[in-house]
Design a protein around this motif. Structure first.
Motif, mmCIF file in Angstrom:
data_model
loop_
_atom_site.group_PDB
_atom_site.id
_atom_site.type_symbol
_atom_site.label_atom_id
_atom_site.label_comp_id
_atom_site.label_asym_id
_atom_site.label_seq_id
_atom_site.Cartn_x
_atom_site.Cartn_y
_atom_site.Cartn_z
ATOM 1 N N ARG A 183 0.854 -1.201 0.000
ATOM 2 C CA ARG A 183 0.000 0.000 0.000
ATOM 3 C C ARG A 183 0.884 1.244 0.000
ATOM 4 O O ARG A 183 1.944 1.252 0.654
ATOM 5 C CB ARG A 183 -0.909 0.000 1.236
ATOM 6 C CG ARG A 183 -1.904 -1.122 1.249
ATOM 7 C CD ARG A 183 -3.095 -0.872 0.320
ATOM 8 N NE ARG A 183 -3.611 -2.144 -0.149
ATOM 9 C CZ ARG A 183 -3.792 -2.467 -1.427
ATOM 10 N NH1 ARG A 183 -3.521 -1.599 -2.369
ATOM 11 N NH2 ARG A 183 -4.264 -3.634 -1.771
ATOM 12 N N CYS A 242 0.814 -2.395 -5.021
ATOM 13 C CA CYS A 242 -0.400 -2.960 -5.631
ATOM 14 C C CYS A 242 -0.638 -2.345 -7.018
ATOM 15 O O CYS A 242 -0.802 -1.124 -7.150
ATOM 16 C CB CYS A 242 -1.577 -2.633 -4.717
ATOM 17 S SG CYS A 242 -3.190 -2.868 -5.460
ATOM 18 N N ALA A 243 -0.665 -3.186 -8.046
ATOM 19 C CA ALA A 243 -0.892 -2.694 -9.416
ATOM 20 C C ALA A 243 -2.245 -1.994 -9.547
ATOM 21 O O ALA A 243 -2.407 -1.067 -10.346
ATOM 22 C CB ALA A 243 -0.804 -3.859 -10.397
ATOM 23 N N MET A 244 -3.217 -2.437 -8.725
ATOM 24 C CA MET A 244 -4.548 -1.828 -8.821
ATOM 25 C C MET A 244 -4.560 -0.378 -8.348
ATOM 26 O O MET A 244 -5.501 0.357 -8.637
ATOM 27 C CB MET A 244 -5.575 -2.649 -8.023
ATOM 28 C CG MET A 244 -5.979 -3.964 -8.674
ATOM 29 S SD MET A 244 -6.705 -3.798 -10.323
ATOM 30 C CE MET A 244 -8.278 -3.054 -9.960
ATOM 31 N N CYS A 390 -7.880 -11.010 -3.788
ATOM 32 C CA CYS A 390 -6.856 -10.208 -3.104
ATOM 33 C C CYS A 390 -7.004 -10.417 -1.607
ATOM 34 O O CYS A 390 -8.114 -10.416 -1.087
ATOM 35 C CB CYS A 390 -7.037 -8.736 -3.433
ATOM 36 S SG CYS A 390 -5.889 -7.690 -2.506
ATOM 37 N N CYS A 439 2.839 -5.733 -7.110
ATOM 38 C CA CYS A 439 2.007 -6.890 -6.804
ATOM 39 C C CYS A 439 0.976 -6.995 -7.925
ATOM 40 O O CYS A 439 0.295 -6.026 -8.246
ATOM 41 C CB CYS A 439 1.292 -6.726 -5.466
ATOM 42 S SG CYS A 439 0.121 -8.091 -5.167
ATOM 43 N N CYS A 442 -3.634 -10.637 -8.170
ATOM 44 C CA CYS A 442 -5.019 -10.894 -8.587
ATOM 45 C C CYS A 442 -5.083 -11.257 -10.081
ATOM 46 O O CYS A 442 -6.103 -11.766 -10.537
ATOM 47 C CB CYS A 442 -5.926 -9.719 -8.242
ATOM 48 S SG CYS A 442 -5.282 -8.131 -8.701
#
Ligand code: SF4
Length: 465
Positions: A183, A242-244, A390, A439, A442
């Protein structure tokens, strides 16, 4: 209508005259990261006061209760519950008081070994107030030995998963990021020279602060009267943001690890466009507001197709339609989005979206465009197929709810009612978002931490084939 929700956003200010107000403004810029609860804890050098409640920041805070917060240093939180319920006792900051003093904590992320740690702590006599995994750090700190910094370091070494913590004592503020940096957490400095810390850099401009640097993976930054000091609680650190965050969560005016979110999204759109044989199959490009607009711009520029405002977002539907139930998600799309009929009627539309999670939102949007007269709808997704849950603070906890885990792209195209469907390959996502130090579990099923021990095994977990 958010199709996927993150656990929360954190913001802190150290030694600033208007610290509670600045924290309120900072959290306002982070409201997209959580709408179920908000809170601020404030330290005046002798004690910590805290005000919090369920709902949006503007519903929780008003002039009177902001004025009740006394002090020069604050931490604040906006919450979406992915671990623990959304009861008031889980709303943060969490405050622990003992004869040694008070400690307040806010957390973004999810502790994957929370159940085992909680059981261990309860067996030793700890009594938990809520069900949130964030409470564990407070108990680990309280049970530790040495200085507070040593207790925090030891506590962090016990935690597996994703965590960006802010910890406030009566006199000091600590900013902590997990050893994989899953994060985001960034440090800024206000015009008055005070330190501030935020989940996203977009919150700095609202408080007239400038970005200084990111908190590094595995780093603890202590803000005290001596200034900012850096410590590392772990040696095996890695950059696995996190890629998201690039794809969906963060605001486009934020910068993550030196890369503008808008620029990264635009590049995903460009790379998506380069997969097309030609531009002859479509007339216009439409992005899904707001998180897909940057990718749609990149796609349109690369292919030389006009970018059009084919979908209009109603910004005033409120938080009712952010509630995480399937029924509300189904009906919420119509409340939140409208197709712009004069723009799309008779047109072959390329619909650019950032991701497909459950598929419900995408199917509804395709239907909206067809009902408005679009002759063809070609769906282009600026991320790979999301096939795995996730466990790091995002509310996709089972494979059963992920459309791509259960359907091939061709099947999904039919379920969406689209004329064609294409996803961005993983290699192109990495190329657009600063490399492979991300990351992407997912999409790939390759998790960056051990996930669980026994009790934490997710209910429908299957190892990657
Ligand atoms: S699994 Fe996906 S959503 Fe979760 S942290 Fe990794 S990239 Fe982000």
């Amino acid at each position: 209508m958010r199709k996927i929700n993150e656990e929360c956003g954190v913001f802190g200010v150290y030694r600033e005259e208007e610290a509670p107000l600045l924290t309120y403004f900072g959290l306002h810029a982070l409201q997209h990261r959580g709408q179920e609860g908000a809170g601020i804890a404030c330290a005046d050098g002798r004690e910590i006061t805290c005000r919090k409640g369920c709902g949006l920041l503007t519903e929780v805070f008003h002039t009177e209760n902001l004025a009740e917060l006394r002090g020069h240093s604050c931490i604040g939180h906006v919450r979406y519950a992915t671990a623990g319920g959304n009861e008031l006792e889980n709303v943060q900051p969490l405050v622990a008081r003992s004869y040694l003093g008070s400690v307040a904590v806010v957390h973004n992320g999810q502790i994957v070994n929370a159940a085992a740690l909680r059981r261990e702590l309860e067996e030793k006599g700890s009594i938990f107030r809520g069900t949130s995994d964030s409470e564990i750090i407070l108990h680990l700190i309280q049970g530790g030995t040495g200085t507070l910094l040593e207790k925090i370091e030891a506590a962090c070494r016990r935690l597996e998963g994703a965590f960006s913590f802010l910890i406030l004592t009566e006199k000091n503020l600590y900013a902590i990021r997990d050893k994989n940096g899953i994060r985001p957490l960034s440090i800024g400095k206000t015009a008055g020279g005070s330190w501030c810390v935020s989940s996203e850099t977009c919150a700095f401009s609202i408080v007239n602060a400038r970005f200084v640097r990111d908190v590094e993976p595995g780093e603890i930054v202590k803000f005290s009267a001596s200034g900012a000091e850096s410590f590392f609680y772990a040696k095996d650190c890695a950059h696995r943001l996190c890629a998201m965050e690039y794809i969906y969560f963060s605001r486009p005016d934020s910068t993550l690890e030196g890369l503008s979110v808008h620029a990264a999204r635009k590049e995903t759109g460009r790379r998506l466009a380069r997969l097309e044989e030609s531009a002859d199959f479509a007339d216009i490009v439409v992005g899904v507001p707001d998180s897909s607009l940057s990718a749609a711009m990149g796609y349109s520029e690369e292919l030389g197709l006009p970018y059009e405002m084919g979908l209009i977002k109603n910004k005033y539907t409120g938080r009712t339609f952010i509630q995480p139930t399937q029924k509300l998600r189904d009906t919420g799309v119509r409340m939140k989005l409208s197709a712009n009929q004069p723009v799309v009627e008779g047109k072959r539309v390329v619909l650019v979206d950032d991701s497909i999670v459950r598929g419900t939102t995408s199917r509804r949007i395709v239907t909206l465009l067809r009902e408005a007269g679009a002759s063809e709808v070609h769906v282009r997704i600026a991320s790979p197929e999301m096939k795995f849950p996730c466990f790091y603070g995002v509310d996709t906890s089972t494979r059963a709810e992920l459309a791509s885990a259960n359907h091939s792209a061709a099947e999904l195209c039919g379920l969406l009612g689209a004329d064609s469907l294409r996803f961005l390959p993983e290699s192109e996502l990495c190329a657009a978002c600063g490399g492979d130090g991300l990351c992407r579990a997912c999409f790939t099923g390759e998790y960056v931490t051990p996930l669980f021990g026994g009790a934490e095994r997710p209910r429908d977990w299957e190892p990657q084939q």
